[in-house]
Design an enzyme around this catalytic site. Structure first.
Site, PDB file in Angstrom:
ATOM      1  N   LYS A   6       9.615  -7.512   1.861  1.00  0.00           N
ATOM      2  CA  LYS A   6       8.629  -6.559   1.329  1.00  0.00           C
ATOM      3  C   LYS A   6       9.345  -5.436   0.584  1.00  0.00           C
ATOM      4  O   LYS A   6       8.910  -5.008  -0.492  1.00  0.00           O
ATOM      5  CB  LYS A   6       7.760  -5.982   2.456  1.00  0.00           C
ATOM      6  CG  LYS A   6       6.815  -6.964   3.108  1.00  0.00           C
ATOM      7  CD  LYS A   6       5.762  -7.523   2.165  1.00  0.00           C
ATOM      8  CE  LYS A   6       4.747  -6.500   1.729  1.00  0.00           C
ATOM      9  NZ  LYS A   6       3.672  -7.099   0.897  1.00  0.00           N
ATOM     10  N   THR A  11       4.251  -2.165   3.263  1.00  0.00           N
ATOM     11  CA  THR A  11       4.112  -1.965   4.704  1.00  0.00           C
ATOM     12  C   THR A  11       5.028  -0.851   5.207  1.00  0.00           C
ATOM     13  O   THR A  11       6.082  -0.595   4.608  1.00  0.00           O
ATOM     14  CB  THR A  11       4.466  -3.286   5.443  1.00  0.00           C
ATOM     15  OG1 THR A  11       4.686  -3.012   6.828  1.00  0.00           O
ATOM     16  CG2 THR A  11       5.748  -3.912   4.905  1.00  0.00           C
ATOM     17  N   ASP A  12       4.655  -0.242   6.322  1.00  0.00           N
ATOM     18  CA  ASP A  12       5.524   0.793   6.925  1.00  0.00           C
ATOM     19  C   ASP A  12       6.813   0.182   7.483  1.00  0.00           C
ATOM     20  O   ASP A  12       7.771   0.898   7.777  1.00  0.00           O
ATOM     21  CB  ASP A  12       4.783   1.577   8.022  1.00  0.00           C
ATOM     22  CG  ASP A  12       4.368   0.739   9.230  1.00  0.00           C
ATOM     23  OD1 ASP A  12       4.509  -0.500   9.203  1.00  0.00           O
ATOM     24  OD2 ASP A  12       3.892   1.341  10.220  1.00  0.00           O
ATOM     25  N   GLU A  13       6.837  -1.166   7.603  1.00  0.00           N
ATOM     26  CA  GLU A  13       8.031  -1.795   8.181  1.00  0.00           C
ATOM     27  C   GLU A  13       9.245  -1.652   7.268  1.00  0.00           C
ATOM     28  O   GLU A  13      10.376  -1.837   7.707  1.00  0.00           O
ATOM     29  CB  GLU A  13       7.741  -3.263   8.534  1.00  0.00           C
ATOM     30  CG  GLU A  13       6.550  -3.355   9.479  1.00  0.00           C
ATOM     31  CD  GLU A  13       6.442  -4.638  10.266  1.00  0.00           C
ATOM     32  OE1 GLU A  13       7.446  -5.344  10.403  1.00  0.00           O
ATOM     33  OE2 GLU A  13       5.335  -4.905  10.763  1.00  0.00           O
ATOM     34  N   TYR A  28      11.152 -10.227   7.130  1.00  0.00           N
ATOM     35  CA  TYR A  28       9.843  -9.849   6.557  1.00  0.00           C
ATOM     36  C   TYR A  28       9.940  -8.487   5.879  1.00  0.00           C
ATOM     37  O   TYR A  28       9.608  -8.331   4.692  1.00  0.00           O
ATOM     38  CB  TYR A  28       8.758  -9.834   7.640  1.00  0.00           C
ATOM     39  CG  TYR A  28       7.503  -9.080   7.227  1.00  0.00           C
ATOM     40  CD1 TYR A  28       6.733  -9.517   6.139  1.00  0.00           C
ATOM     41  CD2 TYR A  28       7.078  -7.934   7.907  1.00  0.00           C
ATOM     42  CE1 TYR A  28       5.585  -8.833   5.746  1.00  0.00           C
ATOM     43  CE2 TYR A  28       5.938  -7.241   7.523  1.00  0.00           C
ATOM     44  CZ  TYR A  28       5.195  -7.695   6.441  1.00  0.00           C
ATOM     45  OH  TYR A  28       4.067  -7.008   6.045  1.00  0.00           O
TER      46      TYR A  28
HETATM   47  P1  NAD Z   1      -2.214 -12.555   5.888  1.00  0.00           P
HETATM   48  O1  NAD Z   1      -1.027 -13.316   6.331  1.00  0.00           O
HETATM   49  O2  NAD Z   1      -3.448 -12.556   6.717  1.00  0.00           O
HETATM   50  O3  NAD Z   1      -2.654 -13.031   4.426  1.00  0.00           O
HETATM   51  C1  NAD Z   1      -1.746 -13.294   3.392  1.00  0.00           C
HETATM   52  C2  NAD Z   1      -2.490 -14.080   2.325  1.00  0.00           C
HETATM   53  O4  NAD Z   1      -1.589 -14.338   1.243  1.00  0.00           O
HETATM   54  C3  NAD Z   1      -2.999 -15.440   2.808  1.00  0.00           C
HETATM   55  O5  NAD Z   1      -4.324 -15.641   2.373  1.00  0.00           O
HETATM   56  C4  NAD Z   1      -2.049 -16.431   2.150  1.00  0.00           C
HETATM   57  O6  NAD Z   1      -2.653 -17.702   1.891  1.00  0.00           O
HETATM   58  C5  NAD Z   1      -1.715 -15.691   0.865  1.00  0.00           C
HETATM   59  N1  NAD Z   1      -0.441 -16.120   0.285  1.00  0.00           N
HETATM   60  C6  NAD Z   1       0.762 -16.270   0.930  1.00  0.00           C
HETATM   61  N2  NAD Z   1       1.695 -16.674   0.062  1.00  0.00           N
HETATM   62  C7  NAD Z   1       1.083 -16.782  -1.154  1.00  0.00           C
HETATM   63  C8  NAD Z   1       1.542 -17.130  -2.442  1.00  0.00           C
HETATM   64  N3  NAD Z   1       2.816 -17.492  -2.670  1.00  0.00           N
HETATM   65  N4  NAD Z   1       0.650 -17.108  -3.471  1.00  0.00           N
HETATM   66  C9  NAD Z   1      -0.652 -16.758  -3.264  1.00  0.00           C
HETATM   67  N5  NAD Z   1      -1.136 -16.434  -2.049  1.00  0.00           N
HETATM   68  C10 NAD Z   1      -0.273 -16.431  -1.007  1.00  0.00           C
HETATM   69  O7  NAD Z   1      -1.689 -11.084   5.639  1.00  0.00           O
HETATM   70  P2  NAD Z   1      -2.412  -9.677   5.798  1.00  0.00           P
HETATM   71  O8  NAD Z   1      -2.206  -9.194   7.179  1.00  0.00           O
HETATM   72  O9  NAD Z   1      -3.780  -9.776   5.245  1.00  0.00           O
HETATM   73  O10 NAD Z   1      -1.493  -8.798   4.842  1.00  0.00           O
HETATM   74  C11 NAD Z   1      -1.821  -8.619   3.469  1.00  0.00           C
HETATM   75  C12 NAD Z   1      -0.799  -7.707   2.812  1.00  0.00           C
HETATM   76  O11 NAD Z   1      -0.775  -6.454   3.486  1.00  0.00           O
HETATM   77  C13 NAD Z   1       0.628  -8.242   2.879  1.00  0.00           C
HETATM   78  O12 NAD Z   1       1.258  -7.969   1.657  1.00  0.00           O
HETATM   79  C14 NAD Z   1       1.275  -7.454   4.013  1.00  0.00           C
HETATM   80  O13 NAD Z   1       2.645  -7.319   3.819  1.00  0.00           O
HETATM   81  C15 NAD Z   1       0.531  -6.133   3.903  1.00  0.00           C
HETATM   82  N6  NAD Z   1       0.420  -5.385   5.167  1.00  0.00           N
HETATM   83  C16 NAD Z   1      -0.049  -5.998   6.285  1.00  0.00           C
HETATM   84  C17 NAD Z   1      -0.186  -5.246   7.457  1.00  0.00           C
HETATM   85  C18 NAD Z   1      -0.729  -5.871   8.731  1.00  0.00           C
HETATM   86  O14 NAD Z   1      -0.673  -5.224   9.783  1.00  0.00           O
HETATM   87  N7  NAD Z   1      -1.271  -7.061   8.711  1.00  0.00           N
HETATM   88  C19 NAD Z   1       0.159  -3.890   7.476  1.00  0.00           C
HETATM   89  C20 NAD Z   1       0.621  -3.297   6.288  1.00  0.00           C
HETATM   90  C21 NAD Z   1       0.734  -4.065   5.134  1.00  0.00           C
END
Ligand code: NAD
Length: 343
Positions: free
Chosen positions: A156, A128-130, A152
């Site tokens: 990451k 993530t950009d964070e 968070y």
């Molecule tokens: P989300 O919270 O919607 O989904 C996360 C998923 O991971 C869920 O299905 C959850 O059940 C699963 N999960 C959590 N812990 C787990 C574990 N220990 N084992 C197996 N599964 C597990 O998140 P998202 O928004 O879809 O983000 C997905 C990825 O993208 C993350 O790694 C996040 O850091 C990254 N990301 C998100 C954003 C954003 O704006 N949402 C931006 C940049 C990067």
């Protein structure tokens, strides 16, 4: 360079971005068999993958990426892994950081170890950009130091550093993407855009942190997934790529667009006590990804129109999520500004 995979593991596939990635790959690369691993935390939802159930070339496995035995067994049967699995909500990381350290750091390490043990050709970590922290001026390049400021973001960054250590010490064929804030269908209604849309549909207040200056770069989820797909298949190993649009959008603008698209009054906006350690600005330099051949296809207005329409038409998806624990968390997190002043 172009890689092909016969069987790919998508970890965290039942979440918002993971399920969008599965949708993209099933459509664009039907020859790649997908195994989806997910623990199904509160944010994971089998409904996000229901359309693939019993489809040839798709298999769902419920499990935890921190479970070394399980991950090792699965890794022995796939060519490569893409990790979306994470605890992802900054506000929750302020209340329960250990869940973040566990999944986002230890879970990443378990995946790296399994990828190494089975000689995978690629391990892609979705970051993530964070991890760059607050960016008061300029734009973060992939070479910038990581200065995470929330549990968070720190978790990451920890996952990234573990993965990088595996790349250096064990030659792990690592790729990392650092995406900006995503929005679109199937986003759990705790992140600002679906909170605003679902609250506005129900004429509930739209919470905005009372420091009105925070800006984010909102990338439409499918554009982010196309970037991950491109990096996975085409990027030189060992590289890191920022993913974002370059457009800066304030929380206020998000609320205004939502209210306008739903025909609701501005009086629904409610300012709440600011988030501790709030990063006021993230901004990415995305030239490296553009050189690889990516550009965003969905502008903010179009993406918001699609997203608002999706939440209007899929109330059966989000209404059950806004109950019980959700409201406990919500009330703990959003404290109206007035209450804050009298604390
Ligand atoms: P989300 O919270 O919607 O989904 C996360 C998923 O991971 C869920 O299905 C959850 O059940 C699963 N999960 C959590 N812990 C787990 C574990 N220990 N084992 C197996 N599964 C597990 O998140 P998202 O928004 O879809 O983000 C997905 C990825 O993208 C993350 O790694 C996040 O850091 C990254 N990301 C998100 C954003 C954003 O704006 N949402 C931006 C940049 C990067």
């Amino acid at each position: 360079m172009s890689r092909k995979f016969s069987r790919l593991l998508v970890a965290g596939a039942a979440g918002f971005i993971g399920s969008s990635f599965v949708r993209l790959l099933r459509r664009e690369r039907p020859d790649t068999e997908l195994w989806a691993l997910d623990k199904l935390t509160y944010a994971g939802n089998p409904a996000n993958l229901a359309e693939f159930e019993n489809q040839p070339g798709f298999r769902f496995l419920r499990g935890d990426i921190c479970d070394g035995e399980l991950v090792n067994e699965i890794a022995g049967q796939v060519d490569a892994m893409v990790n979306f699995a994470a605890e992802t909500h900054v506000d929750r990381s302020l209340m329960d950081p250990f869940a973040f350290v566990n999944t986002d750091v230890l879970g990443a390490a378990v995946l790296c170890e399994a990828a190494r043990a089975h000689g995978h050709g690629v391990f892609l970590l979705v970051s993530t950009d964070e991890v760059y922290g607050d960016v008061p001026g300029g734009r973060s390049t992939e070479e910038d130091p990581l200065r995470p400021r929330s549990p968070y973001a720190a978790s990451k960054a920890g996952g990234e550093l573990i993965a990088r250590s595996y790349a250096v010490s064990h030659g792990l064929p690592l790729l990392v993407t650092r995406g900006s804030n995503n929005y679109g269908p199937y986003q759990y209604p705790e992140k600002i855009i679906p909170v605003h849309i679902t609250n506005a549909i129900d004429d509930l207040p739209l919470p905005l942190y009372n420091d009105r200056s925070a800006v984010r770069d909102y990338v439409y989820v499918e554009d982010h997934c196309r970037a991950i797909d491109l990096v996975l298949h085409e990027a030189p190993l060992g590289e890191v790529y920022n993913v974002g649009t370059g457009r800066e959008t304030s929380g206020n603008e998000v609320a205004q667009v939502v209210l306008e698209l739903l025909g609701k009054p501005a009086s629904l906006i409610e300012y709440v006590a600011d988030r501790p350690g709030h990063d006021y600005r993230y901004a990415l330099d995305t030239s490296k990804l553009e050189e690889l051949g990516w550009s965003p296809r969905v502008d903010f207005r179009t993406g918001m129109e699609r997203t608002v329409r999706w939440y209007q038409e899929h109330q059966d998806w989000w209404r059950p999520l806004k109950s019980g624990e959700y409201w406990d968390y919500y009330r703990r997190n959003y404290r109206p500004q007035q209450a804050d002043a009298t604390r």
